[in-house]
Motif scaffolding. Structure first.
Motif, mmCIF file in Angstrom:
data_model
loop_
_atom_site.group_PDB
_atom_site.id
_atom_site.type_symbol
_atom_site.label_atom_id
_atom_site.label_comp_id
_atom_site.label_asym_id
_atom_site.label_seq_id
_atom_site.Cartn_x
_atom_site.Cartn_y
_atom_site.Cartn_z
ATOM 1 N N THR A 97 0.845 -1.195 0.000
ATOM 2 C CA THR A 97 0.000 0.000 0.000
ATOM 3 C C THR A 97 0.878 1.243 0.000
ATOM 4 O O THR A 97 1.980 1.246 0.553
ATOM 5 N N PRO A 122 1.035 5.436 0.914
ATOM 6 C CA PRO A 122 0.348 6.419 1.756
ATOM 7 C C PRO A 122 -0.521 7.345 0.917
ATOM 8 O O PRO A 122 -0.099 7.811 -0.149
ATOM 9 N N ASN A 172 0.614 -15.370 10.703
ATOM 10 C CA ASN A 172 0.845 -13.924 10.800
ATOM 11 C C ASN A 172 2.290 -13.594 11.154
ATOM 12 O O ASN A 172 2.566 -12.951 12.169
ATOM 13 N N LEU A 173 3.189 -14.026 10.303
ATOM 14 C CA LEU A 173 4.596 -13.714 10.506
ATOM 15 C C LEU A 173 5.036 -12.641 9.526
ATOM 16 O O LEU A 173 4.391 -12.417 8.504
ATOM 17 N N LYS A 174 6.150 -11.977 9.848
ATOM 18 C CA LYS A 174 6.724 -11.019 8.916
ATOM 19 C C LYS A 174 8.221 -11.280 8.844
ATOM 20 O O LYS A 174 9.005 -10.745 9.637
ATOM 21 N N PRO A 175 8.642 -12.126 7.895
ATOM 22 C CA PRO A 175 10.068 -12.434 7.757
ATOM 23 C C PRO A 175 10.836 -11.268 7.162
ATOM 24 O O PRO A 175 10.373 -10.643 6.199
ATOM 25 N N LEU A 176 11.964 -10.951 7.769
ATOM 26 C CA LEU A 176 12.912 -9.968 7.242
ATOM 27 C C LEU A 176 12.298 -8.580 7.061
ATOM 28 O O LEU A 176 12.882 -7.735 6.398
ATOM 29 N N ASP A 177 11.105 -8.351 7.618
ATOM 30 C CA ASP A 177 10.429 -7.056 7.480
ATOM 31 C C ASP A 177 10.168 -6.706 6.021
ATOM 32 O O ASP A 177 10.060 -5.520 5.661
ATOM 33 N N LEU A 178 10.083 -7.715 5.158
ATOM 34 C CA LEU A 178 9.867 -7.473 3.739
ATOM 35 C C LEU A 178 8.412 -7.646 3.346
ATOM 36 O O LEU A 178 7.858 -6.836 2.621
ATOM 37 N N ARG A 197 0.832 -14.739 6.008
ATOM 38 C CA ARG A 197 -0.413 -14.806 6.772
ATOM 39 C C ARG A 197 -0.771 -16.238 7.138
ATOM 40 O O ARG A 197 -1.180 -16.521 8.256
ATOM 41 N N ALA A 219 17.353 -6.426 5.144
ATOM 42 C CA ALA A 219 15.981 -6.349 5.652
ATOM 43 C C ALA A 219 15.885 -7.079 6.978
ATOM 44 O O ALA A 219 15.536 -8.245 7.018
ATOM 45 N N LEU A 229 15.373 -11.569 12.481
ATOM 46 C CA LEU A 229 15.002 -12.001 11.139
ATOM 47 C C LEU A 229 13.497 -12.047 10.918
ATOM 48 O O LEU A 229 13.046 -12.017 9.776
#
Lengths: 323, 131
Positions: A82, A84, A289-295, A299, B18, B113
């Protein structure tokens, strides 16, 4: 004589070597196939493994004069990003792709067997996609994206001639094995519409996708495979997801039942051995609901099992699903 | 093959750059981290900052109400949440294919990570604003 489309690279290169000319000669008419048929089958195999929306499967083709096993697999992802203060967002994705094909074709002349062609193929590729998405309302979302696929295809063919072939043809076409290597670059534009709605606890979803693909192939070993073509593929999926009361590993478990239809529009059946198929199956998915490597977000993790049936093709699809 | 080397190299590079990181928060405050505009906080207009493509606003601990807008081509949805905020906790507001278009998760950093989201909270109402 029934015309059979197949990929006898060995015949073409043997003839080219014998004639010592730059142009690849046409195949003997008795086999009933042309160089154009070979090119079409090559591109169809590339697209059948690499286009967006094609998932891993084990397919079996069975007709009166053709039998084959097609395995394909992919590991990929797609993510909506998304922006802004914007209704329109970005979509990006990628995948590693691989596939193999082992098949045999029987050539006949007035029901008399002439020859059998065995073809083994391996393909591996990399796909990258980028585009835009926009929700129409809270229930539907439209996505338009471009995909580029680079793939490398290796084919090994063997032709076995039967004694019923005229002697002058047998003299030219002995049991020959040949290997060809093709690199392919495909560009495709995909339009996708997603819609969902809840009736009670059940979530009904429709996912429709249309891809127009331009494929360009190059080969240093087989000049006749320097070619290109346009193709179109349509896919549609209907699914219903219901929650279960089970919570394995302390995570909510959902069960999804789906039916998916894939149609290779305008493709002659002989190119791949099929032109459409249905896949019906179940997915048991856990909400992680994970977020690997903040990339990107992960879900759901699920296990999938599906059965495939189409025009002279059957198979199954079993594997891990990441959403 | 060179494309395989490129793919592996790109994967390693993305993995190194990242990493998950926790944003320091003022004492007694939590943070709303949203992909969509945060319009109101306890009835007053919110002034979120934008960082790495996401809206952020500090929110005091305790029971709070806030409004987040989900925009679509045919109109917008103002979704209103009630949340008991814990100091030092980050809350992610995301779109999901749920009965309501937006949902709030608690965000937990697990390691450098990866992070995990838990305890989803749906809005108590979503008001449709046609264009």
């Amino acid at each position: 004589m029934r015309q059979i489309l197949s990929l006898p690279y060995i015949l073409l290169c043997a003839l080219a070597a014998n004639n010592a000319v730059a142009q690849t000669p046409e195949l003997p008419p008795v086999l009933g196939i042309t160089l154009a048929d070979i090119r079409q089958a090559t591109i169809a195999f590339v697209n059948g493994n690499t286009i967006p929306g094609v998932q891993g499967a084990d397919l079996h083709i069975q007709t009166d004069d053709r039998q084959g096993t097609h395995l394909r697999s992919s590991l990929g992802f797609g993510a909506d990003v998304t922006l802004p203060n914007s209704t329109v967002g970005l979509f990006w994705g990628g995948a590693l792709i691989s596939g193999t094909l082992e098949e045999s074709h029987w050539f006949t002349d007035d029901s008399v067997p002439i020859a059998r062609l065995d073809v083994d193929r391996e393909i591996s590729g990399l796909r990258a996609a980028a585009g835009v998405f926009a929700p129409w309302n809270r229930w539907s979302r439209f996505r338009l994206y471009y995909s580029a696929v680079y793939s490398e295809l290796n084919t090994q063919s063997g032709l076995l001639m039967y004694e019923s072939l005229p002697q002058e043809v047998i003299n030219d076409l002995d049991a020959i094995f040949f290997t060809s290597d093709v690199t392919s670059l495909s560009s495709s534009l995909t339009a996708q519409l997603e819609w969902f709605h809840y009736w009670g606890e059940a979530k009904w979803e429709v996912d429709a996708k249309y891809s127009s693909i331009y494929t360009d192939t190059r080969s240093e070993t087989s000049q006749h495979l320097d070619t290109w073509a346009w193709s179109d593929v349509a896919q549609a999926e209907l699914s219903v997801t219901v929650p279960s009361r089970f919570r394995p590993f302390s995570q909510a478990l959902q069960v999804q039942m789906y039916t998916q239809y894939s149609d290779f529009l305008g493709l002659p059946k002989a190119a791949l051995g099929y032109t459409y198929y249905f896949e019906t199956g179940l997915i048991a998915e856990w909400e992680v609901n994970l977020k690997p490597l903040d990339l990107f977000g992960l879900r759901m993790v699920g296990l999938k099992a599906g059965y495939i049936a189409g025009d002279d093709v059957t198979g199954y699809s079993v594997g891990l699903v990441l959403k | 093959m060179t494309w395989r080397v490129f793919t592996v190299s790109l994967t390693v590079l993305l993995s190194l750059t990242a990493c998950v990181s926790q944003t320091p928060m003022p004492p007694g405050q939590g943070m709303l981290h949203s992909s969509y505009p945060i319009r109101q906080l306890n009835g007053e207009p919110a002034s979120p900052t934008i960082r790495r493509g996401a809206f952020r606003v500090w929110i005091p601990e305790g029971p709070q109400q806030f409004t987040v807008r989900y925009p679509t081509l045919s109109g917008d949805y103002d979704c209103r949440f009630e949340l008991d905020v814990v100091a030092g906790q980050r809350y992610d507001i995301l779109h999901r294919t749920l009965p309501e278009p937006l949902v709030v998760f608690q965000w937990h950093e697990q390691t450098d990570l990866w992070a995990r989201r838990s305890d989803p909270v749906l809005p108590y109402e979503c008001e449709w604003l046609s264009r």
